[in-house]
Design an enzyme around this catalytic site. Structure first.
Site, mmCIF file in Angstrom:
data_model
loop_
_atom_site.group_PDB
_atom_site.id
_atom_site.type_symbol
_atom_site.label_atom_id
_atom_site.label_comp_id
_atom_site.label_asym_id
_atom_site.label_seq_id
_atom_site.Cartn_x
_atom_site.Cartn_y
_atom_site.Cartn_z
ATOM 1 N N ALA A 30 5.761 2.021 -0.935
ATOM 2 C CA ALA A 30 4.485 2.545 -0.454
ATOM 3 C C ALA A 30 4.752 3.535 0.671
ATOM 4 O O ALA A 30 5.819 3.533 1.278
ATOM 5 C CB ALA A 30 3.604 1.403 0.037
ATOM 6 N N GLY A 89 6.209 -1.450 -3.311
ATOM 7 C CA GLY A 89 5.097 -1.143 -4.199
ATOM 8 C C GLY A 89 5.532 -0.545 -5.522
ATOM 9 O O GLY A 89 4.839 -0.678 -6.531
ATOM 10 N N GLU A 119 6.433 -3.476 -7.615
ATOM 11 C CA GLU A 119 5.179 -4.157 -7.931
ATOM 12 C C GLU A 119 4.418 -3.425 -9.027
ATOM 13 O O GLU A 119 3.810 -4.050 -9.903
ATOM 14 C CB GLU A 119 4.332 -4.282 -6.663
ATOM 15 N N GLU A 155 9.939 -5.774 1.885
ATOM 16 C CA GLU A 155 8.852 -5.769 2.863
ATOM 17 C C GLU A 155 9.138 -6.600 4.110
ATOM 18 O O GLU A 155 8.721 -6.240 5.218
ATOM 19 C CB GLU A 155 7.553 -6.263 2.207
#
Length: 260
Positions: free
Chosen positions: A66, A112, A115, A135
Site C-alpha cells: 500500500a 496489500g 492481499e 506490516e
C-alpha cells in the site's frame, strides 16, 4: 473507460488488468484501489469477458504494498475506516466476483499486494516473485484481509510465521505451501495465465460462478457452505448451460455453452 493507474485490455474473452505505477512499484493508493474496483465491476458486467487476469507492470513488482504516505498520520478511527472501506470496495468484491480472476504475480507482492493476489480466485507466479506481509515491521497488521486469507491458503502456523517475522518467501516456497498454484519464468507467466483462462472458458461460466459462491461460503462465519452448495447445484438445473452440457454429453459431442 480511461484509467490513470491501471491498464485494461481484452482479447477473445480474456481481460487483463495491469496495475501500472512502476515508479511506486505499483503500490496501491486510494485512486488505484478505486480504479481497480471500477474495472472489475465493468468487466464483470460485460458478457464478452469470460476470465480476468490481474498483473503488475514491469519486471520488479506485482504490487509492492500500500502507499504508506497516504495513511502515516491516520488516527485509530481513520485506520479502521481505511481497512473497512478497502475490504468492501475491492478485496471482498474481487473474492466474490462471479467472473473468474487469476492473479499473475510477477516480482514483489507485499502487504496489500499479496492481499490483493489472495483475493483472486487463484494465483500463479514468476520464479522471481517474492511474497510477504511485512506490516508488523511498521507497527500495524495486515488490514485488507491478510490475517484471514493467508491462513486459509497456507495454514495457521505458516501464516503466523510469515506475519510475525514480516519476512518474504520465494515463488517455490509459495508453491510448496499452497499460496500459488504454478511457478514459471517471467516470460511465460502471462502465457500460462492465458492458457489456464482458456481451459476455464471451455466450461460453463454460469456453473463456475455458482461454484465460486459455494467455495467462498465455506469461509464465511455463520454460513453453511453445504447449504449454499445445494442451492447453487439446484440452480444449475434451470440454466441453458446445463441443458447444453448434458445434451452434448449424451450426444458425445463438445458442449457449446451459451453462458446462460
Amino acid at each position: 473507460m480511461n484509467y490513470e493507474n491501471i491498464g485494461v485490455t481484452q482479447d477473445n474473452g480474456i481481460a487483463t488488468i495491469t496495475i501500472n505505477r512502476p515508479k511506486k512499484l505499483n503500490a496501491l493508493n486510494r485512486d488505484t484501489i478505486q480504479e481497480l474496483r471500477d474495472a472489475f465491476e465493468a468487466l464483470d458486467s460485460d458478457e464478452n469477458t469470460k476470465v480476468i487476469v490481474l498483473t503488475g507492470s514491469g519486471e520488479k513488482a506485482f504490487v509492492a504494498g500500500a502507499d504508506i504516505s497516504e495513511f502515516a498520520d491516520f488516527s485509530v478511527k481513520d485506520g479502521g475506516k481505511l481497512a473497512a472501506k478497502g475490504q468492501e470496495l475491492l478485496f471482498d468484491f474481487v473474492q466474490n466476483l462471479g467472473t473468474p480472476v487469476i492473479a499473475a504475480v510477477n516480482g514483489f507482492a507485499l502487504g496489500g499486494g499479496l492481499e490483493l493476489a489472495m483475493a483472486a480466485h487463484f494465483r500463479i507466479a514468476s520464479d522471481n516473485a517474492k511474497m510477504g506481509l511485512p506490516e508488523v515491521s511498521l507497527g500495524v497488521i495486515p488490514g485488507y484481509g491478510g490475517t484471514q486469507r493467508l491462513p486459509q491458503l497456507v495454514g495457521k502456523g505458516k501464516a503466523m510465521e510469515m506475519i510475525m517475522t514480516a519476512g518474504m518467501i520465494g515463488a517455490e516456497e509459495a508453491h510448496q505451501c499452497g499460496l500459488v498454484n504454478h511457478v514459471t519464468t517471467q516470460e511465460e507467466l502471462l502465457p500460462l495465465a492465458y492458457k489456464l483462462a482458456s481451459k476455464i472458458m471451455r466450461n460453463s461460466l454460469v456453473a463456475i460462478s455458482g461454484a465460486i459462491k459455494a467455495v467462498n461460503a465455506n469461509y464465511e462465519a455463520g454460513v453453511n457452505g453445504y447449504e449454499i452448495e445445494i442451492s447453487e447445484f439446484g440452480n444449475c438445473f434451470g440454466t441453458e448451460d446445463f441443458k447444453e452440457g448434458t445434451t452434448a454429453f449424451l450426444e458425445k459431442r463438445k458442449a457449446e455453452f451459451p453462458g446462460k
